[in-house]
Design an enzyme around this catalytic site. Sequence first.
Site, PDB file in Angstrom:
ATOM      1  N   ARG A 109      46.184  -2.674  33.095  1.00  0.00           N
ATOM      2  CA  ARG A 109      46.979  -3.534  33.979  1.00  0.00           C
ATOM      3  C   ARG A 109      46.694  -3.394  35.463  1.00  0.00           C
ATOM      4  O   ARG A 109      47.128  -4.232  36.247  1.00  0.00           O
ATOM      5  CB  ARG A 109      48.472  -3.301  33.718  1.00  0.00           C
ATOM      6  CG  ARG A 109      48.947  -3.949  32.432  1.00  0.00           C
ATOM      7  CD  ARG A 109      50.345  -3.492  32.081  1.00  0.00           C
ATOM      8  NE  ARG A 109      50.301  -2.062  31.753  1.00  0.00           N
ATOM      9  CZ  ARG A 109      51.335  -1.370  31.271  1.00  0.00           C
ATOM     10  NH1 ARG A 109      52.484  -1.958  31.086  1.00  0.00           N
ATOM     11  NH2 ARG A 109      51.201  -0.096  30.991  1.00  0.00           N
ATOM     12  N   TYR A 166      55.210   8.991  17.141  1.00  0.00           N
ATOM     13  CA  TYR A 166      55.642   7.590  17.289  1.00  0.00           C
ATOM     14  C   TYR A 166      56.182   7.046  15.965  1.00  0.00           C
ATOM     15  O   TYR A 166      57.156   6.289  15.935  1.00  0.00           O
ATOM     16  CB  TYR A 166      54.486   6.717  17.791  1.00  0.00           C
ATOM     17  CG  TYR A 166      54.140   6.998  19.242  1.00  0.00           C
ATOM     18  CD1 TYR A 166      54.855   6.407  20.274  1.00  0.00           C
ATOM     19  CD2 TYR A 166      53.116   7.872  19.578  1.00  0.00           C
ATOM     20  CE1 TYR A 166      54.563   6.681  21.604  1.00  0.00           C
ATOM     21  CE2 TYR A 166      52.813   8.157  20.896  1.00  0.00           C
ATOM     22  CZ  TYR A 166      53.536   7.562  21.910  1.00  0.00           C
ATOM     23  OH  TYR A 166      53.249   7.841  23.224  1.00  0.00           O
ATOM     24  N   ARG A 223      45.073 -10.688  29.210  1.00  0.00           N
ATOM     25  CA  ARG A 223      46.232 -10.256  28.429  1.00  0.00           C
ATOM     26  C   ARG A 223      47.243 -11.400  28.282  1.00  0.00           C
ATOM     27  O   ARG A 223      47.802 -11.608  27.213  1.00  0.00           O
ATOM     28  CB  ARG A 223      46.839  -9.047  29.143  1.00  0.00           C
ATOM     29  CG  ARG A 223      48.215  -8.655  28.747  1.00  0.00           C
ATOM     30  CD  ARG A 223      48.186  -7.763  27.535  1.00  0.00           C
ATOM     31  NE  ARG A 223      49.455  -7.062  27.449  1.00  0.00           N
ATOM     32  CZ  ARG A 223      50.595  -7.637  27.092  1.00  0.00           C
ATOM     33  NH1 ARG A 223      50.616  -8.908  26.755  1.00  0.00           N
ATOM     34  NH2 ARG A 223      51.692  -6.925  27.052  1.00  0.00           N
ATOM     35  N   ASP A 272      44.401   0.493  20.544  1.00  0.00           N
ATOM     36  CA  ASP A 272      45.486   1.431  20.823  1.00  0.00           C
ATOM     37  C   ASP A 272      45.588   2.418  19.672  1.00  0.00           C
ATOM     38  O   ASP A 272      45.180   2.112  18.544  1.00  0.00           O
ATOM     39  CB  ASP A 272      46.821   0.702  20.992  1.00  0.00           C
ATOM     40  CG  ASP A 272      47.844   1.610  21.666  1.00  0.00           C
ATOM     41  OD1 ASP A 272      47.810   1.723  22.897  1.00  0.00           O
ATOM     42  OD2 ASP A 272      48.648   2.242  20.952  1.00  0.00           O
ATOM     43  N   ARG A 303      41.878   4.969  29.943  1.00  0.00           N
ATOM     44  CA  ARG A 303      42.581   3.714  30.223  1.00  0.00           C
ATOM     45  C   ARG A 303      41.898   2.894  31.317  1.00  0.00           C
ATOM     46  O   ARG A 303      42.563   2.241  32.121  1.00  0.00           O
ATOM     47  CB  ARG A 303      44.038   3.969  30.634  1.00  0.00           C
ATOM     48  CG  ARG A 303      44.924   4.491  29.524  1.00  0.00           C
ATOM     49  CD  ARG A 303      45.531   3.335  28.748  1.00  0.00           C
ATOM     50  NE  ARG A 303      46.496   3.822  27.783  1.00  0.00           N
ATOM     51  CZ  ARG A 303      47.814   3.715  27.909  1.00  0.00           C
ATOM     52  NH1 ARG A 303      48.328   3.120  28.958  1.00  0.00           N
ATOM     53  NH2 ARG A 303      48.606   4.176  26.988  1.00  0.00           N
TER      54      ARG A 303
HETATM   55  O1  CP3 Z   1      41.213   3.845  27.678  1.00  0.00           O
HETATM   56  C1  CP3 Z   1      41.049   2.612  27.469  1.00  0.00           C
HETATM   57  O2  CP3 Z   1      40.766   1.806  28.385  1.00  0.00           O
HETATM   58  C2  CP3 Z   1      41.110   2.111  26.033  1.00  0.00           C
HETATM   59  C3  CP3 Z   1      42.343   1.603  25.588  1.00  0.00           C
HETATM   60  C4  CP3 Z   1      43.536   2.490  25.253  1.00  0.00           C
HETATM   61  C5  CP3 Z   1      44.858   1.978  25.324  1.00  0.00           C
HETATM   62  N1  CP3 Z   1      45.706   2.918  24.807  1.00  0.00           N
HETATM   63  C6  CP3 Z   1      45.221   0.650  25.834  1.00  0.00           C
HETATM   64  C7  CP3 Z   1      46.617   0.350  26.171  1.00  0.00           C
HETATM   65  C8  CP3 Z   1      43.617   3.788  24.751  1.00  0.00           C
HETATM   66  C9  CP3 Z   1      42.519   4.815  24.524  1.00  0.00           C
HETATM   67  C10 CP3 Z   1      45.003   4.041  24.469  1.00  0.00           C
HETATM   68  C11 CP3 Z   1      45.499   5.299  23.871  1.00  0.00           C
HETATM   69  C12 CP3 Z   1      46.943   5.522  23.749  1.00  0.00           C
HETATM   70  N2  CP3 Z   1      47.918   4.618  23.433  1.00  0.00           N
HETATM   71  C13 CP3 Z   1      47.559   6.788  23.840  1.00  0.00           C
HETATM   72  C14 CP3 Z   1      46.852   8.108  24.041  1.00  0.00           C
HETATM   73  C15 CP3 Z   1      46.361   8.299  25.432  1.00  0.00           C
HETATM   74  C16 CP3 Z   1      47.428   8.368  26.481  1.00  0.00           C
HETATM   75  O3  CP3 Z   1      47.355   7.532  27.396  1.00  0.00           O
HETATM   76  O4  CP3 Z   1      48.281   9.232  26.392  1.00  0.00           O
HETATM   77  C17 CP3 Z   1      48.943   6.606  23.621  1.00  0.00           C
HETATM   78  C18 CP3 Z   1      50.015   7.692  23.630  1.00  0.00           C
HETATM   79  C19 CP3 Z   1      49.145   5.232  23.350  1.00  0.00           C
HETATM   80  C20 CP3 Z   1      50.418   4.571  22.977  1.00  0.00           C
HETATM   81  C21 CP3 Z   1      50.813   3.514  23.927  1.00  0.00           C
HETATM   82  N3  CP3 Z   1      50.099   2.352  24.145  1.00  0.00           N
HETATM   83  C22 CP3 Z   1      51.975   3.477  24.733  1.00  0.00           C
HETATM   84  C23 CP3 Z   1      53.014   4.570  24.802  1.00  0.00           C
HETATM   85  C24 CP3 Z   1      51.924   2.273  25.441  1.00  0.00           C
HETATM   86  C25 CP3 Z   1      52.993   1.720  26.352  1.00  0.00           C
HETATM   87  C26 CP3 Z   1      52.956   2.337  27.698  1.00  0.00           C
HETATM   88  C27 CP3 Z   1      52.303   1.398  28.654  1.00  0.00           C
HETATM   89  O5  CP3 Z   1      51.431   1.849  29.422  1.00  0.00           O
HETATM   90  O6  CP3 Z   1      52.695   0.232  28.658  1.00  0.00           O
HETATM   91  C28 CP3 Z   1      50.731   1.599  25.093  1.00  0.00           C
HETATM   92  C29 CP3 Z   1      50.255   0.292  25.602  1.00  0.00           C
HETATM   93  C30 CP3 Z   1      48.855   0.167  26.085  1.00  0.00           C
HETATM   94  N4  CP3 Z   1      47.759   0.722  25.488  1.00  0.00           N
HETATM   95  C31 CP3 Z   1      48.436  -0.607  27.202  1.00  0.00           C
HETATM   96  C32 CP3 Z   1      47.043  -0.498  27.255  1.00  0.00           C
HETATM   97  C33 CP3 Z   1      46.112  -1.182  28.225  1.00  0.00           C
HETATM   98  C34 CP3 Z   1      49.343  -1.429  28.088  1.00  0.00           C
HETATM   99  C35 CP3 Z   1      49.820  -2.633  27.308  1.00  0.00           C
HETATM  100  C36 CP3 Z   1      49.900  -3.907  28.073  1.00  0.00           C
HETATM  101  O7  CP3 Z   1      48.880  -4.473  28.471  1.00  0.00           O
HETATM  102  O8  CP3 Z   1      51.051  -4.401  28.240  1.00  0.00           O
END
Ligand code: CP3
Length: 344
Positions: free
Chosen positions: A28, A150, A37, A74, A24
């Site tokens: 944010r 999910y 974003r 994602d 990640r």
């Molecule tokens: O690593 C990176 O920089 C690449 C991008 C990446 C994102 N999600 C961006 C993201 C990667 C590799 C993921 C994987 C992901 N997504 C996982 C597996 C890894 C982990 O962290 O456990 C999972 C379970 C998800 C599902 C997911 N995506 C959830 C549950 C959420 C909401 C929680 C949150 O943090 O808001 C997301 C959103 C998400 N994915 C964001 C980002 C940058 C935040 C969204 C935003 O900008 O509002």
Amino acid sequence: MTVKPFLRALAGEPITPPPFWLMRQAGRYLPEYRETRARAGSFLDLCYNPELAVEVTLQPLRRYAMDAAILFSDILVIPDALGQSVAFREGEGPILPPIRSARDLDRLGTPGLLDRLAPVIETVRRLSTAIPSTTALIGFAGAPWTVATYMIEGGGSKDFGHAKRMMWGEPQLFARLMELVTAATGDYLIAQIDAGAEAIQIFDTWAGALPETEFRRWAIGPARHLADRIHAERPGVPVIGFPRGAGVLYRAYVEETGVDGVSLDTSVPLAWAAEVLQPLCTVQGNLDPMLLVAGGEALDTGIDRILATLGKGPFIFNLGHGIVPATPPGNVARLADRVKAWRG
Ligand code: CP3
């Protein structure tokens, strides 16, 4: 022979200082991410906009010069592309219309999958020429079990009650869902490789919720299938598995999936990983993301402990889970400087 340190480490070479990137790493905690974003609209609009997705992928590299860039997308684009529309509500996480019956599942399918994912593949293509020449490009997908949670729950969950009820109560329906997700994920990962991804990471964030028998079947099984398929169809492209929470089953995961690298969660004891896992494959990890929020001497000590135990390699420095939004960007700079200054 590749000169990229990240790929050399995944090929089993010990490298000093070890290559590093952070799960990640785009997100944010960076003001420039929040700005892009806001311009994109919704989070999924950002994932499906190649120009802006390239921009946010590159943002952390400009500040910290990581050894790898990870495609910005994602794990939930797979259910979205299968026809289960995904929404991200501010502060609530993802929301999906849940899959609970054969009728729900019948509405999903792979025809047109790669057409719907074309913007993500285009992002990979652009990144492959936009990143610095010593930086490797990582493609990724969620592991089928984590993505299925999910899909069945309709969003995040604390106990995976619906997913487990389907797994045990309607095993044929669950197996059909897992096969669909596994096949789609394989096609998607091959397409990422063909567009320029040089390594693949499979995120099984909820693997640790499975009892042993089910872990072997539904975490190890699909990961082995995906790793075998990539190794057979695109030889030379390494695969990293992240079976978060697997505990002592990390060992079986590595031995039975054939992954080239394994990403350790925060709880994995360093000495155990050095003794049991590092002889089997490259290890990656596992700083607590909250240490990156805390900063200071506690951060330095945590980094040094990991380097002292695993740094002799083959090793890739990373976190044990994703960066959290509260992370001060200055602490990430402190980490990058400290890892790059390490001489063993
Ligand atoms: O690593 C990176 O920089 C690449 C991008 C990446 C994102 N999600 C961006 C993201 C990667 C590799 C993921 C994987 C992901 N997504 C996982 C597996 C890894 C982990 O962290 O456990 C999972 C379970 C998800 C599902 C997911 N995506 C959830 C549950 C959420 C909401 C929680 C949150 O943090 O808001 C997301 C959103 C998400 N994915 C964001 C980002 C940058 C935040 C969204 C935003 O900008 O509002």
